[in-house]
Every structure is written in C-alpha cells, then in structure tokens.
Design a protein around this motif. Structure first.
Motif, mmCIF file in Angstrom:
data_model
loop_
_atom_site.group_PDB
_atom_site.id
_atom_site.type_symbol
_atom_site.label_atom_id
_atom_site.label_comp_id
_atom_site.label_asym_id
_atom_site.label_seq_id
_atom_site.Cartn_x
_atom_site.Cartn_y
_atom_site.Cartn_z
ATOM 1 N N THR A 40 61.409 72.362 54.505
ATOM 2 C CA THR A 40 60.717 72.155 53.237
ATOM 3 C C THR A 40 60.847 73.427 52.392
ATOM 4 O OG1 THR A 40 58.596 73.003 54.065
ATOM 5 C CG2 THR A 40 59.036 70.645 54.385
ATOM 6 N N ALA A 41 60.369 73.357 51.161
ATOM 7 C CA ALA A 41 60.401 74.533 50.289
ATOM 8 C C ALA A 41 59.390 75.563 50.783
ATOM 9 C CB ALA A 41 60.073 74.135 48.861
ATOM 10 N N TYR A 46 56.088 81.112 54.362
ATOM 11 C CA TYR A 46 55.618 79.780 54.720
ATOM 12 C C TYR A 46 54.221 79.882 55.334
ATOM 13 C CZ TYR A 46 60.582 78.497 54.493
ATOM 14 O OH TYR A 46 61.879 78.285 54.090
#
Length: 116
Positions: free
Chosen positions: A27-28, A97
C-alpha cells in the motif's frame, strides 16, 4: 542451550514483523519524507529517536536492518511502525508506515522527521 531460546524468539518475532511489513509495503506509505543527509545517518537517527523512553515509555523500541532490495529499515516491535530508508538522488527518501493512526504513530513520524 540458554542462548538458543532467546535467539529463536527473536527470529520468530522478526518473521512476524517481516510479513506485516511486506503487507504494508503493498500500500502507499503513511508518509514520505526526504532528506539531503546520507541514508545510513538518517536510519541511525530514526532508530535512536524511536528508542527514547522519555517519549515512548515502555513502547520505546527501534531495530535497524538492511533490506534485501537495498536500503535500510527501522522498525518497532511487531512492526507497528516502520520506516524504509533509501538513498535517492544524492539524498535519502524515507517511506514511513504505521498500522494505526494513534498518538504513538504520530510521535514516531515526528521523531523520524527530526532526523531529516
């Protein structure tokens, strides 16, 4: 024999953290940061700042490891937060993250930003 048990526990934790990190990388990033400093210096600074018990209390942890695909990763227990650090264009890119958007994750992001 005594050394085998702690080593096995550490390897199991690393395996769990690794799969969590691999899933998050699909994911981003929560945040993407840039620096003109060397990647190694940024990674060491992030690791040190995440180990600050005055800020993170009992959650203070920061582990540093090289990535197989290049760069470095600084991560916390169970990879609740982690940062991938890459050399890029004469500087460094940090992909941050976080599993949750709680206060601790925001503090870790802020601590990483001070290392730029």
């Amino acid at each position: 024999m005594r050394a085998i048990v702690p080593m096995a526990a550490a390897l199991m934790l690393l395996g769990c953290a690794s799969s969590t990190m691999d899933a998050a990388r699909g994911t981003a990033p929560t945040a993407q940061l840039k620096s003109q400093k060397a990647a190694e210096l940024v990674a060491q600074c992030i690791q040190f700042s995440w180990q600050d018990e005055a800020v993170f209390g009992v959650d203070a942890s920061g582990y540093l490891q090289p990535r197989k695909s290049g760069g470095l990763t600084v991560y916390t227990r169970e990879a609740e937060s982690f940062a991938d650090i890459y050399p890029q264009d004469g500087g460094t890119r940090v992909d941050y993250y976080a599993q949750t958007a709680d206060t601790t994750a925001l503090r870790r992001r802020a601590a990483a930003a001070t290392c730029l």
